[in-house]
Design an enzyme around this catalytic site. Structure first.
Site, PDB file in Angstrom:
ATOM      1  N   ASP A 173     -15.701  -0.137  22.056  1.00 39.65           N
ATOM      2  CA  ASP A 173     -14.946  -1.166  21.326  1.00 39.65           C
ATOM      3  C   ASP A 173     -15.829  -2.269  20.741  1.00 39.65           C
ATOM      4  O   ASP A 173     -15.330  -3.323  20.348  1.00 39.65           O
ATOM      5  CB  ASP A 173     -13.908  -1.795  22.279  1.00 39.65           C
ATOM      6  CG  ASP A 173     -12.762  -0.834  22.590  1.00 39.65           C
ATOM      7  OD1 ASP A 173     -12.105  -0.391  21.635  1.00 39.65           O
ATOM      8  OD2 ASP A 173     -12.553  -0.519  23.775  1.00 39.65           O
ATOM      9  N   GLU A 206     -14.841  -9.928  17.324  1.00 37.73           N
ATOM     10  CA  GLU A 206     -14.082 -11.172  17.478  1.00 37.73           C
ATOM     11  C   GLU A 206     -13.834 -11.504  18.953  1.00 37.73           C
ATOM     12  O   GLU A 206     -13.740 -12.677  19.329  1.00 37.73           O
ATOM     13  CB  GLU A 206     -12.723 -11.056  16.782  1.00 37.73           C
ATOM     14  CG  GLU A 206     -11.847 -12.268  17.014  1.00 37.73           C
ATOM     15  CD  GLU A 206     -10.494 -12.160  16.371  1.00 37.73           C
ATOM     16  OE1 GLU A 206     -10.259 -12.902  15.416  1.00 37.73           O
ATOM     17  OE2 GLU A 206      -9.679 -11.320  16.789  1.00 37.73           O
ATOM     18  N   ASP A 207     -13.739 -10.467  19.770  1.00 39.68           N
ATOM     19  CA  ASP A 207     -13.345 -10.695  21.157  1.00 39.68           C
ATOM     20  C   ASP A 207     -14.455 -11.269  22.032  1.00 39.68           C
ATOM     21  O   ASP A 207     -14.176 -11.743  23.129  1.00 39.68           O
ATOM     22  CB  ASP A 207     -12.824  -9.381  21.761  1.00 39.68           C
ATOM     23  CG  ASP A 207     -11.516  -8.966  21.120  1.00 39.68           C
ATOM     24  OD1 ASP A 207     -10.724  -9.866  20.796  1.00 39.68           O
ATOM     25  OD2 ASP A 207     -11.317  -7.764  20.912  1.00 39.68           O
ATOM     26  N   ARG A 235     -15.340  -3.249  28.475  1.00 38.32           N
ATOM     27  CA  ARG A 235     -15.939  -4.128  27.466  1.00 38.32           C
ATOM     28  C   ARG A 235     -16.881  -5.165  28.082  1.00 38.32           C
ATOM     29  O   ARG A 235     -17.552  -5.899  27.357  1.00 38.32           O
ATOM     30  CB  ARG A 235     -14.842  -4.824  26.637  1.00 38.32           C
ATOM     31  CG  ARG A 235     -13.915  -3.823  25.954  1.00 38.32           C
ATOM     32  CD  ARG A 235     -13.141  -4.431  24.826  1.00 38.32           C
ATOM     33  NE  ARG A 235     -14.008  -4.912  23.767  1.00 38.32           N
ATOM     34  CZ  ARG A 235     -13.610  -5.519  22.658  1.00 38.32           C
ATOM     35  NH1 ARG A 235     -12.328  -5.729  22.475  1.00 38.32           N
ATOM     36  NH2 ARG A 235     -14.463  -5.926  21.750  1.00 38.32           N
ATOM     37  N   ARG A 270      -5.992  -9.843  29.084  1.00 39.85           N
ATOM     38  CA  ARG A 270      -7.440  -9.977  28.907  1.00 39.85           C
ATOM     39  C   ARG A 270      -7.969 -11.385  29.188  1.00 39.85           C
ATOM     40  O   ARG A 270      -9.133 -11.562  29.530  1.00 39.85           O
ATOM     41  CB  ARG A 270      -7.817  -9.596  27.470  1.00 39.85           C
ATOM     42  CG  ARG A 270      -7.371  -8.206  27.044  1.00 39.85           C
ATOM     43  CD  ARG A 270      -8.117  -7.126  27.790  1.00 39.85           C
ATOM     44  NE  ARG A 270      -7.724  -5.801  27.361  1.00 39.85           N
ATOM     45  CZ  ARG A 270      -8.194  -5.184  26.284  1.00 39.85           C
ATOM     46  NH1 ARG A 270      -9.081  -5.776  25.522  1.00 39.85           N
ATOM     47  NH2 ARG A 270      -7.781  -3.984  25.965  1.00 39.85           N
ATOM     48  N   HIS A 317      -3.185  -9.176  22.293  1.00 41.69           N
ATOM     49  CA  HIS A 317      -3.837 -10.474  22.140  1.00 41.69           C
ATOM     50  C   HIS A 317      -2.898 -11.436  21.395  1.00 41.69           C
ATOM     51  O   HIS A 317      -1.985 -10.998  20.703  1.00 41.69           O
ATOM     52  CB  HIS A 317      -5.114 -10.350  21.288  1.00 41.69           C
ATOM     53  CG  HIS A 317      -6.274  -9.715  21.993  1.00 41.69           C
ATOM     54  ND1 HIS A 317      -6.903  -8.602  21.509  1.00 41.69           N
ATOM     55  CD2 HIS A 317      -6.927 -10.059  23.129  1.00 41.69           C
ATOM     56  CE1 HIS A 317      -7.905  -8.280  22.323  1.00 41.69           C
ATOM     57  NE2 HIS A 317      -7.945  -9.135  23.309  1.00 41.69           N
ATOM     58  N   CYS A 328     -10.071  -8.715  14.433  1.00 39.73           N
ATOM     59  CA  CYS A 328     -11.032  -8.343  15.504  1.00 39.73           C
ATOM     60  C   CYS A 328     -12.343  -7.795  14.979  1.00 39.73           C
ATOM     61  O   CYS A 328     -13.340  -7.777  15.701  1.00 39.73           O
ATOM     62  CB  CYS A 328     -10.460  -7.342  16.485  1.00 39.73           C
ATOM     63  SG  CYS A 328      -8.900  -6.675  16.118  1.00 39.73           S
TER      64      CYS A 328
HETATM   65  C1  CIR Z   1      -9.439  -3.273  22.918  1.00 47.64           C
HETATM   66  O1  CIR Z   1      -8.412  -2.845  23.483  1.00 47.64           O
HETATM   67  O2  CIR Z   1     -10.119  -4.162  23.425  1.00 47.64           O
HETATM   68  C2  CIR Z   1      -9.828  -2.674  21.595  1.00 47.64           C
HETATM   69  N1  CIR Z   1      -9.508  -1.289  21.584  1.00 47.64           N
HETATM   70  C3  CIR Z   1      -9.143  -3.399  20.459  1.00 47.64           C
HETATM   71  C4  CIR Z   1      -9.521  -4.840  20.375  1.00 47.64           C
HETATM   72  C5  CIR Z   1      -8.707  -5.568  19.397  1.00 47.64           C
HETATM   73  N2  CIR Z   1      -9.127  -6.916  19.287  1.00 47.64           N
HETATM   74  C6  CIR Z   1      -8.358  -7.901  18.850  1.00 47.64           C
HETATM   75  O3  CIR Z   1      -7.175  -7.723  18.607  1.00 47.64           O
HETATM   76  N3  CIR Z   1      -8.933  -9.087  18.760  1.00 47.64           N
END
Ligand code: CIR
Length: 254
Positions: free
Chosen positions: A61, A66-67, A86, A132, A162, A249
């Protein structure tokens, strides 16, 4: 105004990204790369300089940069992913963030926080409590925001992955909202654009300078945003959607 964006190229391991929608199938890697190229081109056409990081196959991922950080006007907060697969992605962003920021802060355990849960509205940041992001992580961010003369507040999330899966601030007091966020009192003051239930994925749009990037395939959302007076660029994110990823993201913007 955003001057910069950071993106990370997806790796082949993207097919193993976390998903809550396995029925959509696995991402097609070739198409995901083409869509990533188009996403970068769209950001550039909004006038931002794009730093493109190498793929990191260890983390399926990791293209969802962004995360792993929250970039504000005064400091960057290195996040702490709540998803165990992650954990570690955040370390890989530090070096590049240091090129742009002198002030780096860090979410510390037991706090967890993912940038997808943080929505910037001027100097105020809404922070979603999700699977998260925990309260400890949100409170750490609020404390640091206050240290730099900004503020933050907490929004409880029950259904969305999110906060920004169901909300997007388009600046100029306009907020895209959907589902569980429609009736939240704190958002009453905004001019809300409601996203239809069947176009729920398209609540994840991004305002980048003079444009709003909107995902391809959501005509009602596109028309509503245009009708509100925004210039729109449509970007296809179908392969990222298969692993719960959207427009916001895929980049850090600052
Ligand atoms: C996740 O589940 O972490 C990734 N597959 C997708 C992340 C999406 N991020 C976001 O909406 N900021």
């Amino acid at each position: 105004m955003f001057k910069n964006a950071i993106v990370r190229r997806p790796g082949h391991s993207l097919v193993n990204g976390i998903t809550s929608a396995p029925e959509l199938g696995k991402p097609d890697y070739g198409l995901a790369i083409k869509q990533h190229d188009a996403y970068i081109a769209a950001l550039k056409s909004c006038g931002v300089e794009v730093t493109v990081l190498e793929t990191d196959e260890r983390f399926p991922d990791s293209c969802f940069v962004e995360d792993v950080a929250v970039c504000t006007k005064k400091f960057a907060m290195i996040a702490k992913p709540g998803a165990s697969s992650r954990r570690g992605e955040e370390k890989e962003i530090i070096e590049v963030i240091k090129k742009f920021y002198n002030n780096l802060e860090y979410i510390k355990e037991p706090g967890t926080l993912e940038g997808g849960d943080v929505m910037m509205v001027g100097d105020h940041f809404y922070i979603g409590l999700s699977k998260r992001t925990n309260r400890e992580g949100a409170e750490q961010l609020i404390e640091v925001l206050e240290k730099y003369g900004m503020s933050g507040s907490i929004v409880e999330i029950s259904e969305m992955l999110h906060l920004k899966s169901g909300l997007a601030y388009l600046e100029d007091d306009v907020l895209l909202v959907t589902g569980e966020f429609i009736n939240i009192l704190e958002f009453k003051k905004f001019n809300k654009i409601m996203i239809d239930e069947e176009e729920i994925y398209s609540a994840n749009c991004i305002r980048v300078n003079d444009y709003v990037l909107v995902p391809a395939g959501y005509p009602k959302t596109k028309e509503k945003i245009k009708a509100a007076g925004f210039k729109v660029i449509v970007v296809d994110t179908s392969e990222y959607r298969k692993v719960n990823g959207g427009l916001s993201c895929l980049s850090l913007r600052f």
